[in-house]
Design an enzyme around this catalytic site. Structure first.
Site, PDB file in Angstrom:
ATOM      1  N   CYS A   2      93.585 100.905  42.346  1.00 42.35           N
ATOM      2  CA  CYS A   2      93.373 101.429  41.006  1.00 42.35           C
ATOM      3  C   CYS A   2      92.358 100.557  40.272  1.00 42.35           C
ATOM      4  O   CYS A   2      92.411  99.344  40.347  1.00 42.35           O
ATOM      5  CB  CYS A   2      94.637 101.508  40.153  1.00 42.35           C
ATOM      6  SG  CYS A   2      95.891 102.596  40.817  1.00 42.35           S
ATOM      7  N   ARG A  27      88.498 100.919  44.725  1.00 41.24           N
ATOM      8  CA  ARG A  27      89.886 100.474  44.558  1.00 41.24           C
ATOM      9  C   ARG A  27      90.890 101.622  44.629  1.00 41.24           C
ATOM     10  O   ARG A  27      92.099 101.386  44.688  1.00 41.24           O
ATOM     11  CB  ARG A  27      90.041  99.777  43.200  1.00 41.24           C
ATOM     12  CG  ARG A  27      89.195  98.539  43.062  1.00 41.24           C
ATOM     13  CD  ARG A  27      89.330  97.982  41.668  1.00 41.24           C
ATOM     14  NE  ARG A  27      90.612  97.329  41.488  1.00 41.24           N
ATOM     15  CZ  ARG A  27      90.819  96.032  41.589  1.00 41.24           C
ATOM     16  NH1 ARG A  27      89.831  95.227  41.847  1.00 41.24           N
ATOM     17  NH2 ARG A  27      92.013  95.512  41.409  1.00 41.24           N
ATOM     18  N   TRP A  74      94.869 105.077  42.856  1.00 37.64           N
ATOM     19  CA  TRP A  74      95.437 105.124  44.199  1.00 37.64           C
ATOM     20  C   TRP A  74      96.929 105.344  43.971  1.00 37.64           C
ATOM     21  O   TRP A  74      97.629 104.465  43.463  1.00 37.64           O
ATOM     22  CB  TRP A  74      95.193 103.827  44.959  1.00 37.64           C
ATOM     23  CG  TRP A  74      95.605 103.893  46.400  1.00 37.64           C
ATOM     24  CD1 TRP A  74      94.869 104.373  47.436  1.00 37.64           C
ATOM     25  CD2 TRP A  74      96.849 103.463  46.956  1.00 37.64           C
ATOM     26  NE1 TRP A  74      95.583 104.264  48.614  1.00 37.64           N
ATOM     27  CE2 TRP A  74      96.794 103.713  48.349  1.00 37.64           C
ATOM     28  CE3 TRP A  74      98.006 102.892  46.425  1.00 37.64           C
ATOM     29  CZ2 TRP A  74      97.849 103.411  49.214  1.00 37.64           C
ATOM     30  CZ3 TRP A  74      99.059 102.590  47.282  1.00 37.64           C
ATOM     31  CH2 TRP A  74      98.975 102.852  48.656  1.00 37.64           C
ATOM     32  N   ASN A  98      97.061  99.617  36.320  1.00 42.39           N
ATOM     33  CA  ASN A  98      96.946  99.298  37.734  1.00 42.39           C
ATOM     34  C   ASN A  98      98.158  98.455  38.105  1.00 42.39           C
ATOM     35  O   ASN A  98      98.410  97.447  37.467  1.00 42.39           O
ATOM     36  CB  ASN A  98      95.644  98.505  37.965  1.00 42.39           C
ATOM     37  CG  ASN A  98      95.617  97.802  39.308  1.00 42.39           C
ATOM     38  OD1 ASN A  98      96.237  98.263  40.265  1.00 42.39           O
ATOM     39  ND2 ASN A  98      94.918  96.689  39.386  1.00 42.39           N
ATOM     40  N   GLY A  99      98.921  98.883  39.111  1.00 39.63           N
ATOM     41  CA  GLY A  99     100.089  98.105  39.538  1.00 39.63           C
ATOM     42  C   GLY A  99     101.318  98.976  39.625  1.00 39.63           C
ATOM     43  O   GLY A  99     101.214 100.201  39.725  1.00 39.63           O
ATOM     44  N   GLU A 479      90.605  94.021  65.801  1.00 35.06           N
ATOM     45  CA  GLU A 479      89.741  94.374  64.664  1.00 35.06           C
ATOM     46  C   GLU A 479      88.974  95.672  64.973  1.00 35.06           C
ATOM     47  O   GLU A 479      88.865  96.557  64.125  1.00 35.06           O
ATOM     48  CB  GLU A 479      88.783  93.202  64.377  1.00 35.06           C
ATOM     49  CG  GLU A 479      87.582  93.493  63.492  1.00 35.06           C
ATOM     50  CD  GLU A 479      87.921  93.833  62.051  1.00 35.06           C
ATOM     51  OE1 GLU A 479      89.103  93.842  61.687  1.00 35.06           O
ATOM     52  OE2 GLU A 479      86.982  94.130  61.285  1.00 35.06           O
ATOM     53  N   LYS A 483      89.394  99.144  62.855  1.00 32.25           N
ATOM     54  CA  LYS A 483      88.249  99.734  62.157  1.00 32.25           C
ATOM     55  C   LYS A 483      88.053 101.185  62.602  1.00 32.25           C
ATOM     56  O   LYS A 483      87.755 102.055  61.801  1.00 32.25           O
ATOM     57  CB  LYS A 483      87.005  98.887  62.445  1.00 32.25           C
ATOM     58  CG  LYS A 483      86.117  98.703  61.296  1.00 32.25           C
ATOM     59  CD  LYS A 483      86.263  97.412  60.532  1.00 32.25           C
ATOM     60  CE  LYS A 483      87.631  97.161  59.953  1.00 32.25           C
ATOM     61  NZ  LYS A 483      87.721  95.876  59.266  1.00 32.25           N
ATOM     62  N   GLU A 486      90.755 103.382  61.062  1.00 32.27           N
ATOM     63  CA  GLU A 486      90.603 103.435  59.612  1.00 32.27           C
ATOM     64  C   GLU A 486      89.540 104.440  59.161  1.00 32.27           C
ATOM     65  O   GLU A 486      89.773 105.209  58.236  1.00 32.27           O
ATOM     66  CB  GLU A 486      90.173 102.024  59.195  1.00 32.27           C
ATOM     67  CG  GLU A 486      90.609 101.583  57.867  1.00 32.27           C
ATOM     68  CD  GLU A 486      90.198 100.134  57.611  1.00 32.27           C
ATOM     69  OE1 GLU A 486      89.595  99.455  58.479  1.00 32.27           O
ATOM     70  OE2 GLU A 486      90.467  99.689  56.500  1.00 32.27           O
ATOM     71  N   HIS A 502     101.207  95.854  81.955  1.00 34.53           N
ATOM     72  CA  HIS A 502     102.628  95.888  81.603  1.00 34.53           C
ATOM     73  C   HIS A 502     102.978  97.130  80.785  1.00 34.53           C
ATOM     74  O   HIS A 502     103.972  97.135  80.069  1.00 34.53           O
ATOM     75  CB  HIS A 502     103.007  94.613  80.847  1.00 34.53           C
ATOM     76  CG  HIS A 502     102.776  93.380  81.655  1.00 34.53           C
ATOM     77  ND1 HIS A 502     103.569  93.032  82.722  1.00 34.53           N
ATOM     78  CD2 HIS A 502     101.797  92.447  81.593  1.00 34.53           C
ATOM     79  CE1 HIS A 502     103.107  91.914  83.269  1.00 34.53           C
ATOM     80  NE2 HIS A 502     102.026  91.546  82.600  1.00 34.53           N
ATOM     81  N   LYS A 602      90.826  99.698  48.652  1.00 34.11           N
ATOM     82  CA  LYS A 602      90.513  98.280  48.810  1.00 34.11           C
ATOM     83  C   LYS A 602      91.532  97.501  47.999  1.00 34.11           C
ATOM     84  O   LYS A 602      91.965  97.955  46.951  1.00 34.11           O
ATOM     85  CB  LYS A 602      89.109  98.070  48.224  1.00 34.11           C
ATOM     86  CG  LYS A 602      88.446  96.775  48.589  1.00 34.11           C
ATOM     87  CD  LYS A 602      87.728  96.902  49.886  1.00 34.11           C
ATOM     88  CE  LYS A 602      86.975  95.649  50.250  1.00 34.11           C
ATOM     89  NZ  LYS A 602      86.692  95.640  51.695  1.00 34.11           N
TER      90      LYS A 602
HETATM   91  C1  F6R Z   1      90.555  96.621  57.162  1.00 37.25           C
HETATM   92  C2  F6R Z   1      90.847  96.148  55.827  1.00 37.25           C
HETATM   93  C3  F6R Z   1      92.242  95.745  55.498  1.00 37.25           C
HETATM   94  C4  F6R Z   1      92.235  94.397  54.744  1.00 37.25           C
HETATM   95  C5  F6R Z   1      93.649  94.059  54.273  1.00 37.25           C
HETATM   96  C6  F6R Z   1      93.701  92.711  53.579  1.00 37.25           C
HETATM   97  O1  F6R Z   1      89.242  97.038  57.275  1.00 37.25           O
HETATM   98  O2  F6R Z   1      89.990  96.087  54.992  1.00 37.25           O
HETATM   99  O3  F6R Z   1      93.034  95.667  56.639  1.00 37.25           O
HETATM  100  O4  F6R Z   1      91.732  93.415  55.608  1.00 37.25           O
HETATM  101  O5  F6R Z   1      94.097  95.043  53.398  1.00 37.25           O
HETATM  102  O6  F6R Z   1      92.928  92.705  52.423  1.00 37.25           O
HETATM  103  P1  F6R Z   1      92.511  91.357  51.734  1.00 37.25           P
HETATM  104  O7  F6R Z   1      91.608  90.639  52.697  1.00 37.25           O
HETATM  105  O8  F6R Z   1      91.815  91.743  50.479  1.00 37.25           O
HETATM  106  O9  F6R Z   1      93.760  90.569  51.497  1.00 37.25           O
END
Ligand code: F6R
Length: 607
Positions: A2, A27, A74, A98-99, A479, A483, A486, A502, A602
């Protein structure tokens, strides 16, 4: 999670707020809305879906007024509908939030019993109704806001405006970020300095439990009981230009291309190149005597921590525990007094990581955080912050922040190893040289664009993909799989290559491509054997390797991406870049919303 933006001034507020929301859309992007005061009355426009929908609505139905607040959402409580979109309010007050208000159900029952009429399913509306209730009792806006704030539990950043009070905006925050921006005859509120970057470079970061009363020419900070407090005005280094796409198709593409720069900038802060030594800021604790390290983070940042564990154990010989923050915070593990707590986060606001930080701190663990956002809640609560100099990361999927985190962890490993006597000066010089080589090697990766796109064509056709890696390449595989899931919505799983037989080996057939990270490290032969096992069962191998590994990989790989050979220590940093690029190219081929993938946001500030 948010985004909030608000302005009080003399100019037309809604375009300013809308632009701010554009910069905060990363966000949250379920719905958006703006409220302003029009002839003293609250008026608002809200739209479900992306911010463009609100933009279209404002075109057909403009919102005048010079006092305004806006929000990009969000969803937590209540579906992402127009009705649940912020701002929420009554005839007397409008708020954006936000929260999460944790005690909203109890407050709602109490307010409904007192005659307040709710219109939505959200926890946020409780704030508006609570303030409205106190306004109706005859309190002035500031007193009504403070009374309400004293009752709220949870995490929140809030902005409010009040009917018949042109030029007044009140903000408040607790465990969620909010910044005040200073203009000429106008004042701003924003979830982060990014929202405010083109408007002003003069900013105060609010602290937990702060309320702020803003007019076009005045700012008054106070605690929730009304006690005045001072918050320093700072000049943000963020330039408005830092937040454009610079001709790239997506923020993610731009940020991928920033890897070499970001690794270089981060090294510059931590390395004395003349003496080939790591130079860290003064430590508030002794790195030589910490008995063990506890690493915790979420998502990609956690995978960076996993690479850090390999380094700290093998180079610094420091015992390491590691867990995702959402588990660590409730596990109640026995923690050795004086351990090193290593928290990793791009945003510095992730709710689980923050809670884990607090748990560790309560157990007398020294908190060292690796953070990208310098003025974040985690930064304030850490004994020491090592900054990843990655600049703003707008794409929801993290890319450059990850390699910057690895760069910091690599330097920290060297410093700890030196302090513990497990690395002599020559050894340090060798590792530092390997890191200093990285920015230019990282730039070489982009020459592999065609090979990566060939791989992407195979992956884009698949429903399931298996990622493999060994040692420090295992987190790189994790990773890569994260990605891909996602942003392309293709199911992917990552396994330590030795684990494949396994269980996951039974998945292998022509329809499940195998993406392997296999540079020429000491574990290369082992990984290669695992790949041969997969090949023998009809697996299609897409392999990231290096110039030394290529000859042996080429015999079995359907597609191969060949990077420069670098020191084993630096290999996970370099090998991450093409793995992230692969996910990007697949997403582009599938036509998904690369920068704002569905359901994500984010900075996850809720549990
Ligand atoms: C993956 C991604 C998320 C963040 C996770 C932690 O691409 O962006 O998995 O890595 O939400 O976020 P931060 O680093 O802001 O604590």
């Amino acid at each position: 999670m948010c985004g909030i933006c608000g302005v009080v001034g003399l100019r037309h507020a809604s375009p300013i707020v809308f632009d701010g929301l554009r910069r905060l859309e990363y966000r949250g992007y379920d719905s958006a809305g703006i409220a302003t005061l029009v002839d003293g009355k609250i008026d608002r426009r809200r739209a479900a879906g992306k911010l463009d929908n609100l933009g279209a609505l404002l075109e057909t139905s403009p919102l005048p007024g010079t006092t305004g607040i806006g929000h990009t959402r969000w969803a937590t409580h209540g579906a992402p509908t127009t009705c649940n979109a912020h701002p929420h309010g009554t005839e007397r007050v409008a708020i954006v939030h936000n929260g999460i208000i944790e005690n909203f159900e109890a407050l709602r029952r109490e307010l409904e019993a007192a005659g307040q009429v709710f219109q939505t399913e959200t926890d946020s509306e409780t704030i508006a109704q609570l303030v409205d209730y106190h306004l109706a009792q005859g309190l002035a806006p500031k007193d009504a806001a403070l009374k309400a704030l004293q009752r709220l539990e949870g995490a929140y950043a809030i902005a409010m405006i009040f009917a018949e009070h042109e030029g007044l905006m009140i903000g408040a925050c607790h465990s969620a970020p909010l910044a005040v921006g200073y203009g000429d005859n106008e004042m701003f509120l924003g979830s982060d300095s990014l929202a405010l970057a083109p408007l002003t470079r003069r900013i105060s970061y609010m602290e937990d439990g702060d309320c702020v009363v803003l007019t076009p020419v005045g700012v008054e900070f106070m605690t929730f009981d009304g006690t005045p407090v001072r918050r320093a005005e700072q000049t943000t280094a963020l330039a408005a230009g830092a937040i454009g796409k610079d001709g790239y198709r997506h923020y993610m593409e731009k940020e991928l291309h920033e890897h070499p720069l970001v690794i270089g900038q981060t090294l510059q802060r931590m390395i004395d190149p003349a003496n080939r030594k790591v130079v860290l800021p003064d430590m508030p604790f002794d790195l030589a005597t910490v008995p063990r390290a506890v690493i915790t983070a979420c998502g990609s940042a956690f995978y960076a921590g996993m690479v850090g564990r390999y380094w700290l154990e093998s180079i610094a010989r420091l015992p390491v525990d590691i867990d995702v923050a959402s588990e660590l915070r409730y596990r109640d593990p026995p923690l050795a007094h004086g351990s090193l707590g290593l928290l990793i986060s791009q945003s510095g606001e992730t709710a689980d990581t923050l809670a884990a930080l607090r748990t560790l701190r309560q157990n007398a663990v020294h908190i060292l955080s690796v953070l990208n956002v310098e003025h974040s809640t985690m930064a304030r609560e850490s004994a020491l912050v090592l900054g990843t100099v990655a600049g703003p990361e707008i794409s929801v999927a993290s890319t450059k922040a990850f390699t910057a985190q690895l760069t910091v962890l690599a330097c920290l490993t060297i410093a700890i190893a030196r302090a513990r006597g497990t690395l002599d000066p020559l050894g340090e010089e060798e590792l530092v040289a390997a890191l200093l080589d990285l920015p230019s090697r990282a730039a070489d990766v982009f020459a592999q664009g065609d090979a990566i796109r060939r791989m992407a064509r195979v992956v884009a056709e698949a429903r399931d993909v298996l990622y493999l890696g060994r040692g420090s390449m295992f987190p790189v595989a994790l990773e890569g799989a994260l990605k891909l899931k996602e942003i392309s919505y293709i199911h992917a799983e990552a396994y330590a290559a030795g684990e494949m037989k396994h269980g996951p080996i039974s998945l292998i057939d022509r329809t499940v491509p195998i993406v392997a990270s296999a540079p020429f490290t000491p574990l290369f032969d082992k990984t290669l054997s695992n790949l041969q096992e997969a090949k023998a069962r009809g697996g299609r191998l897409l392999v990231f390797t290096d110039t030394k590994g290529a000859e042996r990989v080429s015999a079995i790989a359907e597609e191969m991406v060949v990077l420069p050979h670098v020191h084993d220590f630096a290999a996970p940093i370099l090998q991450t870049i093409p793995v992230q690029m692969l996910a990007y190219e697949v997403a582009v081929m599938k036509g998904t919303d690369v920068d704002q993938p569905r359901n994500l946001a984010k900075s996850v500030t809720v549990e």
